[in-house]
Design an enzyme around this catalytic site. Structure first.
Site, mmCIF file in Angstrom:
data_model
loop_
_atom_site.group_PDB
_atom_site.id
_atom_site.type_symbol
_atom_site.label_atom_id
_atom_site.label_comp_id
_atom_site.label_asym_id
_atom_site.label_seq_id
_atom_site.Cartn_x
_atom_site.Cartn_y
_atom_site.Cartn_z
ATOM 1 N N PHE A 110 3.236 0.536 0.172
ATOM 2 C CA PHE A 110 4.124 1.362 -0.644
ATOM 3 C C PHE A 110 4.838 0.538 -1.715
ATOM 4 O O PHE A 110 5.297 -0.578 -1.462
ATOM 5 C CB PHE A 110 5.215 2.000 0.231
ATOM 6 C CG PHE A 110 4.761 3.169 1.051
ATOM 7 C CD1 PHE A 110 3.620 3.884 0.735
ATOM 8 C CD2 PHE A 110 5.491 3.568 2.158
ATOM 9 C CE1 PHE A 110 3.209 4.962 1.497
ATOM 10 C CE2 PHE A 110 5.100 4.646 2.928
ATOM 11 C CZ PHE A 110 3.958 5.342 2.599
ATOM 12 N N GLU A 111 4.976 1.153 -2.897
ATOM 13 C CA GLU A 111 5.821 0.607 -3.982
ATOM 14 C C GLU A 111 5.462 -0.829 -4.338
ATOM 15 O O GLU A 111 6.312 -1.617 -4.703
ATOM 16 C CB GLU A 111 7.307 0.703 -3.614
ATOM 17 C CG GLU A 111 7.746 2.049 -3.089
ATOM 18 C CD GLU A 111 7.331 3.196 -3.986
ATOM 19 O OE1 GLU A 111 7.344 3.028 -5.210
ATOM 20 O OE2 GLU A 111 6.992 4.271 -3.456
ATOM 21 N N GLY A 112 4.195 -1.157 -4.236
ATOM 22 C CA GLY A 112 3.735 -2.494 -4.590
ATOM 23 C C GLY A 112 3.441 -3.331 -3.363
ATOM 24 O O GLY A 112 4.312 -3.554 -2.528
#
Length: 571
Positions: free
Chosen positions: A424-426
């Site tokens: 998630f999110e990078g």
């Protein structure tokens, strides 16, 4: 540990956070202990009663597509309705926009309890809350008036749509386009990996997405749009659910691929600066990964401790078996689990408080310093918690043995749910490149300098024996950062060890918050348990950081072996 005990531990953490005093100095009412205690204790009761017992049902029933729409189970719909009716959705949103105006420090602690109860359903709350913040910052006034009250009430939701089939983390390759049709923007393209991209839990979904409006290459041609799934008259916009993904875990959260076919859209903010504006949402989404890892971690640590106290095995053959918690190796496992939980929790709360100060401090220089600190801490808070949440679930399976591998115990679901957090999110690798290239090199270690100064100050307040456990780690981080800074002309050498540098920086940040916890007076069993975990974490910190530093500086020569590995699978 019950939810109430979890809340008490969080309150001690918040009071003992290294930046809590600064936040209170900005505005005593902003971080009020009584208010925080009321929020967390009420949240603990709510999540234990309304979500936790149902999370297994969310996992088993999952989501499905029917007649082109995603359908959520009746049990999950009721759980979400209870959540929105209780007013939990936008604690951090300003009162002017229907929220309660509480600091991110309180919001982050709250989210740990939410994720402990159900990480799947929490996946709907985070993009709605952060999307509301984005609109309150960049949207035109008429859009704010229309959307923010509905988002605050939970009647409407927002998503974040960044990824495409050929453009995931490489945002500059986004192909979705937006064009003016008279005075109306229309968006055409494909987006994927969208949590709750479609569902029947609310009346309207607003997709916050990037689309290309200019011919400039890379991110310079991207603008930010709000694309509702329904138009103002209630008719469907040209937004289509292509599919929902079949996933390892988080079955109660539909991950959607969406098609936009000339969808009516509203431009948000300045044309051509979409990514910069969307990052206001991304940063807060990235922070939300920390309480995901902490929430799952707190749940499985408690299960493992309780199981070890009751499960009896071993001891002299002519005596009754003893609880496995009496065995040294099990004690080591449980202490290590508790210590890592306290460490990642502390870094997340410190990152949240630094963002609060970056937004709210009346002193411009302080805002600048705190923003630099937040940008340094966020990759650490996100990635360390993401990986640790999964590791703690895996460790809990180990403590429970064969029982932990069965569905009779919830740790197997926790293991499946938590695996995606580090994506998630990078991913971890992306966070590592961010720390090395942007925070250390491009910004010349500005955030690192702020962190080092705060950590050095904490050393002066700590007991000598505690400071001795942390001081070598701080020195090691400084020395490693200096050597990597010297490798800017040969970035490949540094890139080969970037993930290990991220680990070293994370360990140092966790050690700082753990050390600060030990400078506080602990009253009550929850606080003493927090300090026990923090102290154990510090006892292993030097050894762990030594390995991370050595690996960070090994260089790229060993990567030459990849050509032989790749050749073996080329056929």
């Amino acid at each position: 540990m019950s939810f109430a005990t979890n809340a008490a531990a969080l309150l001690f953490h918040m009071e003992a956070s290294p930046l809590a005093a600064r936040l209170r100095a900005v505005d005593p009412d902003l971080f009020d202990t009584d208010t925080a205690a009321m929020v967390l204790h009420e949240a603990a009761r709510f999540f234990e009663d309304r979500w936790a017992a149902q999370d297994g049902s969310f996992d088993r029933e999952g989501c499905r597509v029917k007649d082109g729409r995603v359908r959520i189970s009746a049990v999950e719909r009721q759980a979400w309705a209870d959540f929105t009716a209780a007013g939990w959705l936008t604690l951090n949103l300003s009162a002017d926009h229907g929220g309660q105006g509480l600091p991110l420090l309180v919001q982050t602690a709250f989210e740990e309890l939410s994720n402990r109860a159900s990480p799947s359903l929490s996946m709907l709350a985070a993009p709605t809350r952060t999307g509301a913040f984005l609109l309150s910052t960049h949207a035109p006034e008429d859009v704010q008036k229309e959307w923010l009250p509905k988002l605050a009430s939970g009647e409407w939701n927002t998503t974040i749509c960044m990824s495409e089939p050929d453009a995931g983390s490489d945002v500059g390759r986004v192909r979705t386009r937006a064009a003016l049709d008279g005075e109306t923007w229309r968006v055409t393209g494909e987006k994927c990996w969208i949590s709750f991209g479609d569902h029947d839990l609310s009346e309207r979904i607003g997709h916050l997405l990037l689309a290309r409006t200019e011919d400039a290459p890379g991110v310079r041609g991207l603008s930010l749009f709000l694309v509702p799934d329904r138009l103002a008259d209630g008719s469907r916009n040209q937004v289509f659910t292509r599919r929902i993904e079949e996933k390892l875990g988080l079955h109660g959260s539909p991950t959607c691929a969406l098609g936009f076919e000339g969808s009516e859209a509203t431009l948000i903010g300045q044309r051509g600066r979409g990514l910069q504006q969307l990052f206001d949402m991304v940063l807060r989404m990235r922070l939300s990964v920390n309480p995901q890892g902490c929430g799952v971690g707190a749940k499985v640590v408690d299960i493992a401790i309780a199981y070890a106290a009751e499960r009896k095995q071993g001891g002299p053959a002519d005596h009754p078996p003893v609880p496995i918690a009496s065995h040294a190796d099990v004690q080591r496992q449980l202490l290590s689990m508790a210590g890592r939980l306290e460490a990642i929790r502390g870094v997340g709360l410190a990152a949240a408080a630094s963002l609060d100060l970056a937004e709210r401090s009346p002193d411009a220089d302080e805002r600048t310093r705190m923003l630099a600190l937040a940008q340094w801490l966020l990759p650490l808070a996100k990635d360390m918690a993401a990986r640790t949440g999964f590791d703690l679930a895996s460790d809990a399976v180990q403590v429970l043995g064969g029982a932990g591998y069965t569905r009779e115990w919830p740790v197997e679901q926790a293991l499946r749910d938590a695996r995606v957090f580090s994506v998630f999110e990078g991913t971890t690798g992306m966070q590592a490149i961010d720390i090395l290239h942007r925070r250390l090199w491009r910004e010349r270690g500005e955030g690192l300098d702020v962190f080092m100064a705060l950590a050095a100050d904490t050393l002066t307040k700590a007991r000598e024996e505690d400071a001795a456990l942390f001081s070598p780690v701080l020195d090691r981080l400084k020395q490693t950062a200096a050597q990597l800074t010297g490798w800017q002309d040969v970035p490949g050498e540094a890139d080969a060890g970037a993930t290990h540098f991220l680990e070293l920086a994370s360990l140092a940040a966790a050690g700082w918050t753990a050390l600060f916890l030990l400078t506080q007076t602990a009253e009550g069993p929850e606080a003493r348990a927090v300090q026990a975990g923090a102290r154990y974490f510090l006892t292993e910190l030097d050894a762990r950081s030594r390995q991370a530093a050595a690996l960070a500086l090994l260089g790229a020569e060993r990567l030459a072996l990849f050509s032989d590995l790749a050749a073996s699978g080329a056929g």
